[in-house]
Design a protein around this motif. Structure first.
Motif, PDB file in Angstrom:
ATOM      1  N   LYS A   1      18.505  28.614 -17.264  1.00 37.33           N
ATOM      2  CA  LYS A   1      19.431  28.318 -16.160  1.00 37.33           C
ATOM      3  C   LYS A   1      19.499  29.504 -15.198  1.00 37.33           C
ATOM      4  O   LYS A   1      19.534  29.358 -13.981  1.00 37.33           O
ATOM      5  CB  LYS A   1      20.823  27.998 -16.714  1.00 37.33           C
ATOM      6  CG  LYS A   1      21.785  27.565 -15.643  1.00 37.33           C
ATOM      7  CD  LYS A   1      23.043  26.997 -16.226  1.00 37.33           C
ATOM      8  CE  LYS A   1      23.126  25.511 -15.920  1.00 37.33           C
ATOM      9  NZ  LYS A   1      24.317  24.866 -16.384  1.00 37.33           N
ATOM     10  N   ARG A   2      19.491  30.706 -15.757  1.00 38.14           N
ATOM     11  CA  ARG A   2      19.535  31.936 -14.954  1.00 38.14           C
ATOM     12  C   ARG A   2      18.344  31.969 -13.981  1.00 38.14           C
ATOM     13  O   ARG A   2      18.490  32.216 -12.797  1.00 38.14           O
ATOM     14  CB  ARG A   2      19.459  33.107 -15.948  1.00 38.14           C
ATOM     15  CG  ARG A   2      19.907  34.440 -15.477  1.00 38.14           C
ATOM     16  CD  ARG A   2      20.141  35.358 -16.676  1.00 38.14           C
ATOM     17  NE  ARG A   2      21.487  35.192 -17.186  1.00 38.14           N
ATOM     18  CZ  ARG A   2      22.553  35.805 -16.688  1.00 38.14           C
ATOM     19  NH1 ARG A   2      22.421  36.651 -15.701  1.00 38.14           N
ATOM     20  NH2 ARG A   2      23.752  35.578 -17.180  1.00 38.14           N
ATOM     21  N   GLN A   3      17.183  31.671 -14.548  1.00 32.58           N
ATOM     22  CA  GLN A   3      15.972  31.697 -13.722  1.00 32.58           C
ATOM     23  C   GLN A   3      16.012  30.592 -12.663  1.00 32.58           C
ATOM     24  O   GLN A   3      15.661  30.809 -11.503  1.00 32.58           O
ATOM     25  CB  GLN A   3      14.763  31.510 -14.622  1.00 32.58           C
ATOM     26  CG  GLN A   3      13.513  32.089 -14.031  1.00 32.58           C
ATOM     27  CD  GLN A   3      12.352  32.002 -14.995  1.00 32.58           C
ATOM     28  OE1 GLN A   3      12.487  31.533 -16.129  1.00 32.58           O
ATOM     29  NE2 GLN A   3      11.194  32.433 -14.551  1.00 32.58           N
TER      30      GLN A   3
ATOM     31  N   ARG B   1      16.538  28.923  -7.024  1.00 30.83           N
ATOM     32  CA  ARG B   1      17.206  28.176  -5.953  1.00 30.83           C
ATOM     33  C   ARG B   1      17.803  29.130  -4.920  1.00 30.83           C
ATOM     34  O   ARG B   1      17.763  28.856  -3.723  1.00 30.83           O
ATOM     35  CB  ARG B   1      18.278  27.257  -6.540  1.00 30.83           C
ATOM     36  CG  ARG B   1      17.679  25.987  -7.122  1.00 30.83           C
ATOM     37  CD  ARG B   1      18.701  24.924  -7.386  1.00 30.83           C
ATOM     38  NE  ARG B   1      19.400  24.479  -6.172  1.00 30.83           N
ATOM     39  CZ  ARG B   1      20.247  23.470  -6.140  1.00 30.83           C
ATOM     40  NH1 ARG B   1      20.491  22.779  -7.245  1.00 30.83           N
ATOM     41  NH2 ARG B   1      20.857  23.134  -5.019  1.00 30.83           N
ATOM     42  N   LEU B   2      18.368  30.247  -5.377  1.00 33.76           N
ATOM     43  CA  LEU B   2      18.915  31.219  -4.410  1.00 33.76           C
ATOM     44  C   LEU B   2      17.816  31.712  -3.472  1.00 33.76           C
ATOM     45  O   LEU B   2      18.024  31.836  -2.262  1.00 33.76           O
ATOM     46  CB  LEU B   2      19.553  32.394  -5.150  1.00 33.76           C
ATOM     47  CG  LEU B   2      20.942  32.128  -5.746  1.00 33.76           C
ATOM     48  CD1 LEU B   2      21.293  33.175  -6.803  1.00 33.76           C
ATOM     49  CD2 LEU B   2      22.010  32.112  -4.648  1.00 33.76           C
TER      50      LEU B   2
ATOM     51  N   LEU C   1      18.639  42.353 -20.539  1.00 34.07           N
ATOM     52  CA  LEU C   1      19.623  42.328 -19.448  1.00 34.07           C
ATOM     53  C   LEU C   1      18.966  42.407 -18.073  1.00 34.07           C
ATOM     54  O   LEU C   1      19.654  42.372 -17.058  1.00 34.07           O
ATOM     55  CB  LEU C   1      20.608  43.498 -19.587  1.00 34.07           C
ATOM     56  CG  LEU C   1      21.411  43.552 -20.875  1.00 34.07           C
ATOM     57  CD1 LEU C   1      22.519  44.576 -20.760  1.00 34.07           C
ATOM     58  CD2 LEU C   1      22.003  42.187 -21.200  1.00 34.07           C
ATOM     59  N   LEU C   2      17.636  42.538 -18.055  1.00 28.88           N
ATOM     60  CA  LEU C   2      16.925  42.710 -16.783  1.00 28.88           C
ATOM     61  C   LEU C   2      16.026  41.520 -16.489  1.00 28.88           C
ATOM     62  O   LEU C   2      15.548  40.855 -17.404  1.00 28.88           O
ATOM     63  CB  LEU C   2      16.061  43.974 -16.834  1.00 28.88           C
ATOM     64  CG  LEU C   2      16.816  45.292 -16.955  1.00 28.88           C
ATOM     65  CD1 LEU C   2      15.851  46.430 -17.224  1.00 28.88           C
ATOM     66  CD2 LEU C   2      17.644  45.570 -15.701  1.00 28.88           C
ATOM     67  N   MET C   3      15.806  41.264 -15.215  1.00 28.95           N
ATOM     68  CA  MET C   3      14.788  40.286 -14.803  1.00 28.95           C
ATOM     69  C   MET C   3      14.059  40.862 -13.598  1.00 28.95           C
ATOM     70  O   MET C   3      14.594  41.743 -12.904  1.00 28.95           O
ATOM     71  CB  MET C   3      15.433  38.941 -14.469  1.00 28.95           C
ATOM     72  CG  MET C   3      16.456  38.999 -13.364  1.00 28.95           C
ATOM     73  SD  MET C   3      17.115  37.370 -12.957  1.00 28.95           S
ATOM     74  CE  MET C   3      15.826  36.790 -11.859  1.00 28.95           C
ATOM     75  N   PRO C   4      12.818  40.404 -13.372  1.00 29.94           N
ATOM     76  CA  PRO C   4      12.118  40.888 -12.179  1.00 29.94           C
ATOM     77  C   PRO C   4      12.908  40.491 -10.940  1.00 29.94           C
ATOM     78  O   PRO C   4      13.454  39.393 -10.868  1.00 29.94           O
ATOM     79  CB  PRO C   4      10.776  40.153 -12.226  1.00 29.94           C
ATOM     80  CG  PRO C   4      10.633  39.667 -13.626  1.00 29.94           C
ATOM     81  CD  PRO C   4      12.017  39.462 -14.166  1.00 29.94           C
ATOM     82  N   LEU C   5      12.944  41.384  -9.967  1.00 26.54           N
ATOM     83  CA  LEU C   5      13.611  41.068  -8.700  1.00 26.54           C
ATOM     84  C   LEU C   5      12.850  39.923  -8.029  1.00 26.54           C
ATOM     85  O   LEU C   5      11.630  40.038  -7.843  1.00 26.54           O
ATOM     86  CB  LEU C   5      13.582  42.307  -7.806  1.00 26.54           C
ATOM     87  CG  LEU C   5      14.318  42.185  -6.476  1.00 26.54           C
ATOM     88  CD1 LEU C   5      15.819  42.229  -6.687  1.00 26.54           C
ATOM     89  CD2 LEU C   5      13.887  43.303  -5.535  1.00 26.54           C
TER      90      LEU C   5
END
Ligand SMILES: NC(=O)c1ccc[n+]([C@@H]2O[C@H](COP(=O)([O-])OP(=O)(O)OC[C@H]3O[C@@H](n4cnc5c(N)ncnc54)[C@H](OP(=O)(O)O)[C@@H]3O)[C@@H](O)[C@H]2O)c1
Length: 350
Positions: free
Chosen positions: A299-301, A306-307, A128-132
């Motif tokens: 897709k999340r990454q 892009r953000l 559920l986590l990703m690097p900021l």
């Protein structure tokens, strides 16, 4: 955006475990749904691999539904609410994360099946986590949160359907509904930054200057999309990002140009869809469903990448404000009443 300084690993002894800390918890009781602050200890957290010191969470429409009990969001009880979180890893027995890493959690079951971000500390599944992303501080990442992530997924879906900024005069517009809300505000900012001409539909004409500052070319009263939808209407929109649903979504589809696309994100105005098939079979219009929850890791990454590249930092600051988590109950009522402008970042330590 300028990268934020790398997060130093917290020195030994800092983030010492507080004996108790407040968390906002919902419980399904025989006498009904109850939600409020309770004091937790680390031993009360789920036995999961990554312990995070949370700095900020955020307020989304779904959080409003969970806090007030107006929507069936929690699927386990008791549940720590909050679908977004950003903070620093304190302990990890999983090889993907280490003490001192700055991390982000967005949706994916937080506040539904997994304890969420309305707490100073949380133990989480690493999935559920990703690097900021380096481009963002934890606070800025929560200015984006699920709402901004969803706005980017909508932009990506429109572009997957073939939409591009038009250079001709006048460029056809992209309609954004629920314009002054979280998803709407960030969708306007992202579309405008990319060169699209945006028509912002709002029920709050007093926010016209705010919407123009985000990049909207034209502000339209939302009542224009509220009537009974015709099977087809004159072609007006190259595409649309819809946060409202119901007759609004049906009216958008009826007036979308041949080959255009509409991204359906929300239901702030209703879950029905009083629609004919004509936009699809006569104009080849595409209706693209957007789910921030059911979205694979690639897709999340891609969306966060892009953000990081496309979200104007100044706009992000203009769209969001920080509130203490202690105000979560009135803020939740306000978001369900359509009274929140842009994004609310929640300081969980205040
Ligand atoms: N698909 C996903 O994964 C996903 C992710 C995030 C959010 N969502 C959904 O997207 C929608 C927006 O979320 P949000 O967090 O941006 O909420 P929000 O900040 O409350 O924005 C919703 C906006 O919709 C407009 N609105 C409210 N009530 C309305 C009504 N009865 N009729 C017409 N317009 C109305 C208001 O904008 P104006 O005042 O400008 O008219 C309001 O600011 C919600 O339905 C939410 O559940 C979906």
């Amino acid at each position: 955006m300028a990268p934020n300084a790398a997060a130093p690993a917290p020195p030994a002894g800092s983030h010492a475990a507080p004996a108790e800390f407040p968390a906002f918890i919902a419980e399904q009781q025989p006498q009904g749904y109850q939600a409020g602050f309770r004091r937790l200890r680390d031993a009360d957290l789920p036995p999961l691999p990554v312990l995070v010191a949370i700095e900020y969470s955020s307020l989304n429409y779904k959080d409003g539904l969970a806090v007030t009990g107006r929507g069936k969001i929690i699927r386990r009880s008791p549940m720590v609410l909050g679908i977004d979180l950003a903070g620093t890893v304190l302990e990890s027995s999983d090889a993907r994360f280490h003490r001192g890493d700055r991390v982000l959690g967005i949706g994916q079951g937080l506040s539904e099946t997994d304890w969420g971000g309305y707490s100073r500390r949380q133990r989480l599944r690493p999935e559920l986590l990703m690097p900021l992303p380096e481009a963002f501080t934890p606070r800025q990442a929560m200015g984006i949160g699920t709402a901004g992530f969803t706005a980017m997924l909508a932009l990506m879906a429109l572009e997957e359907a073939g939409l591009r900024p038009e250079r001709g005069e006048p460029a056809r517009e992209i309609a954004v509904t629920g314009a002054a809300g979280g998803v709407g505000s960030l969708a306007i900012a992202l579309l405008a930054a990319r060169g699209y001409r945006v028509a912002a539909f709002t029920g709050r004409p007093q926010l016209e200057a705010y919407l123009h500052r985000l990049g909207a070319a034209r502000i339209v009263p939302r009542a224009e999309l509220a009537g009974t939808p015709p099977p087809l209407a004159s072609e007006r929109w190259a595409g649309a990002v819809d946060n409202v649903g119901g007759a609004t979504l049906a009216n958008l589809l009826a007036a979308t140009v041949a080959g255009g696309a509409v991204a359906a994100c929300g239901l702030a105005g209703g879950a029905d869809l009083p629609l004919s098939v004509y936009p699809f079979i006569l104009r080849g219009v595409r209706l693209q469903g957007i789910s921030s929850t059911h979205c694979g890791p690639e897709k999340r990454q891609a969306a966060w990448q892009r953000l990081a590249g496309e979200m104007p930092a100044k706009t992000l600051d203009a769209v969001s404000r920080v509130e203490p988590l202690s105000r979560i109950v009135p803020l939740s009522q306000a978001i369900l009443d359509g009274q929140i402008q842009g994004r609310v970042i929640l300081d969980v330590n205040a």
